[in-house]
Design an enzyme around this catalytic site. Sequence first.
Site, PDB file in Angstrom:
ATOM      1  N   HIS A   1       0.878  -1.562   0.034  1.00  0.00           N
ATOM      2  CA  HIS A   1      -0.283   0.194   0.111  1.00  0.00           C
ATOM      3  C   HIS A   1       0.805   1.621  -0.027  1.00  0.00           C
ATOM      4  O   HIS A   1       0.132   1.967   0.695  1.00  0.00           O
ATOM      5  CB  HIS A   1      -0.592  -0.150   1.297  1.00  0.00           C
ATOM      6  CG  HIS A   1      -1.900  -1.179   0.948  1.00  0.00           C
ATOM      7  ND1 HIS A   1      -2.537  -1.072   1.955  1.00  0.00           N
ATOM      8  CD2 HIS A   1      -2.521  -1.360   0.513  1.00  0.00           C
ATOM      9  CE1 HIS A   1      -3.189  -2.008   1.376  1.00  0.00           C
ATOM     10  NE2 HIS A   1      -3.250  -2.362   0.245  1.00  0.00           N
TER      11      HIS A   1
ATOM     12  N   CYS B   1       3.387  18.019 -10.951  1.00  0.00           N
ATOM     13  CA  CYS B   1       5.445  17.700 -11.161  1.00  0.00           C
ATOM     14  C   CYS B   1       5.923  16.421 -10.967  1.00  0.00           C
ATOM     15  O   CYS B   1       6.913  16.152 -11.327  1.00  0.00           O
ATOM     16  CB  CYS B   1       6.393  18.422 -11.588  1.00  0.00           C
ATOM     17  SG  CYS B   1       7.182  19.299  -9.145  1.00  0.00           S
TER      18      CYS B   1
HETATM   19  P1  OAD Z   1      -7.439  -3.310  10.223  1.00  0.00           P
HETATM   20  O1  OAD Z   1      -7.891  -1.717  11.278  1.00  0.00           O
HETATM   21  O2  OAD Z   1      -8.591  -3.386   9.301  1.00  0.00           O
HETATM   22  O3  OAD Z   1      -7.212  -4.938  10.995  1.00  0.00           O
HETATM   23  C1  OAD Z   1      -6.470  -4.694  11.791  1.00  0.00           C
HETATM   24  C2  OAD Z   1      -6.739  -6.153  12.588  1.00  0.00           C
HETATM   25  O4  OAD Z   1      -5.493  -6.325  13.599  1.00  0.00           O
HETATM   26  C3  OAD Z   1      -8.225  -5.981  13.494  1.00  0.00           C
HETATM   27  O5  OAD Z   1      -8.127  -7.536  12.784  1.00  0.00           O
HETATM   28  C4  OAD Z   1      -7.598  -6.717  14.599  1.00  0.00           C
HETATM   29  O6  OAD Z   1      -8.240  -7.319  15.029  1.00  0.00           O
HETATM   30  C5  OAD Z   1      -6.319  -6.284  15.252  1.00  0.00           C
HETATM   31  N1  OAD Z   1      -5.027  -6.096  15.957  1.00  0.00           N
HETATM   32  C6  OAD Z   1      -6.138  -4.546  16.472  1.00  0.00           C
HETATM   33  N2  OAD Z   1      -4.970  -5.093  17.272  1.00  0.00           N
HETATM   34  C7  OAD Z   1      -3.851  -5.845  17.858  1.00  0.00           C
HETATM   35  C8  OAD Z   1      -2.764  -6.525  18.642  1.00  0.00           C
HETATM   36  N3  OAD Z   1      -2.441  -5.586  19.107  1.00  0.00           N
HETATM   37  N4  OAD Z   1      -2.378  -7.591  17.989  1.00  0.00           N
HETATM   38  C9  OAD Z   1      -2.435  -8.270  16.935  1.00  0.00           C
HETATM   39  N5  OAD Z   1      -3.780  -7.943  16.373  1.00  0.00           N
HETATM   40  C10 OAD Z   1      -4.457  -7.026  16.585  1.00  0.00           C
HETATM   41  O7  OAD Z   1      -5.860  -3.020   9.196  1.00  0.00           O
HETATM   42  P2  OAD Z   1      -5.349  -3.431   7.417  1.00  0.00           P
HETATM   43  O8  OAD Z   1      -6.275  -5.056   8.368  1.00  0.00           O
HETATM   44  O9  OAD Z   1      -4.582  -3.561   8.086  1.00  0.00           O
HETATM   45  O10 OAD Z   1      -5.707   0.770   3.399  1.00  0.00           O
HETATM   46  O11 OAD Z   1      -6.719  -3.326   7.027  1.00  0.00           O
HETATM   47  C11 OAD Z   1      -6.047  -2.856   5.515  1.00  0.00           C
HETATM   48  C12 OAD Z   1      -6.011  -1.534   4.992  1.00  0.00           C
HETATM   49  O12 OAD Z   1      -7.207  -1.058   5.200  1.00  0.00           O
HETATM   50  C13 OAD Z   1      -5.380  -0.507   5.179  1.00  0.00           C
HETATM   51  O13 OAD Z   1      -3.292  -0.432   4.907  1.00  0.00           O
HETATM   52  C14 OAD Z   1      -6.455   0.868   5.050  1.00  0.00           C
HETATM   53  C15 OAD Z   1      -6.925   0.832   5.727  1.00  0.00           C
HETATM   54  O14 OAD Z   1      -8.386   1.158   4.164  1.00  0.00           O
HETATM   55  C16 OAD Z   1      -5.028   1.865   2.773  1.00  0.00           C
HETATM   56  O15 OAD Z   1      -5.058   2.512   3.288  1.00  0.00           O
HETATM   57  C17 OAD Z   1      -5.244   1.863   1.620  1.00  0.00           C
END
Ligand code: OAD
Length: 248
Positions: free
Chosen positions: A119, A130
């Site tokens: 990402h 530019c």
């Molecule tokens: P999410 O916020 O959707 O999910 C975060 C995950 O981390 C959840 O399943 C939580 O249960 C878990 N979680 C939270 N705290 C944790 C911890 N301390 N240890 C382990 N797990 C934990 O984030 P992503 O899946 O990364 O896209 O989201 C995917 C994409 O959606 C991101 O890259 C971003 C967002 O919109 C873009 O920016 C294009």
Amino acid sequence: MTSPYLDVAELLLKLKNCVVLTGAGISAESGIPTFRSKDGLWEKYDPMVYASIEVFRTNPSKYWQIRGDFIRNYDSYEPNAAHGALVELENLGIVRLVITQNIDGLHRKAGSRRVVEIHGSLREIICQRCDRTYLAPNIPGGDPPHCECGGVLKPNTVLFGEQLPTEALEAAIRESSRCRVMLVIGTSSVVYPAAHLPVVAKQHGAKIVEINIERTIPDADFIILDKAASAMTRLIEAIETLQRTSTE
Ligand code: OAD
């Protein structure tokens, strides 16, 4: 019941060739908010308004308004024990590649050598007029920053509606299809194509290990329900225990 840590440690030592997929959860303990957890960024703001390329083109201030709620100073965050454990697994010849959805740069800062940022990264901002690129450790809140030419600056990250960087995505799919174990850490597994990578890995015979505080991959072979930093610390301890007992 045996400990999932020993089971997963055994699997990693036996199969090696592990590719890791990480999401926002791995950086939560570094103080960076996730997107979809309670109090997450997308619980407060609609990403289709604040993080869509279509809106950014006509009204970039929407994105820049909320940007400070996520990461304002790129350089001020530190990797946590989970990032560090992945470096150790790379040094042990177990982890071959980290594929991350995170734009925070913490895998590289921790010392992981092979990282694919599908990402993009907040390291740079790019002029929409530019194409001049600036290093962007500090991001002003509020108004969109501008290039010397007057063009609006956009972070070198993927907004909703944008294509993923081709080379990174191709590498991620290729390596997912070649690994024997995929560790999936801290992602809600709802954003594609990232969420498809464990499917690719499994279709090619890999074992899937999920580390998360909630279960997001119903057909994962192993699940460790714990925060990433403590889970990864315990996993490294389990690997060290097995290595010690095999040499005794
Ligand atoms: P999410 O916020 O959707 O999910 C975060 C995950 O981390 C959840 O399943 C939580 O249960 C878990 N979680 C939270 N705290 C944790 C911890 N301390 N240890 C382990 N797990 C934990 O984030 P992503 O899946 O990364 O896209 O989201 C995917 C994409 O959606 C991101 O890259 C971003 C967002 O919109 C873009 O920016 C294009």
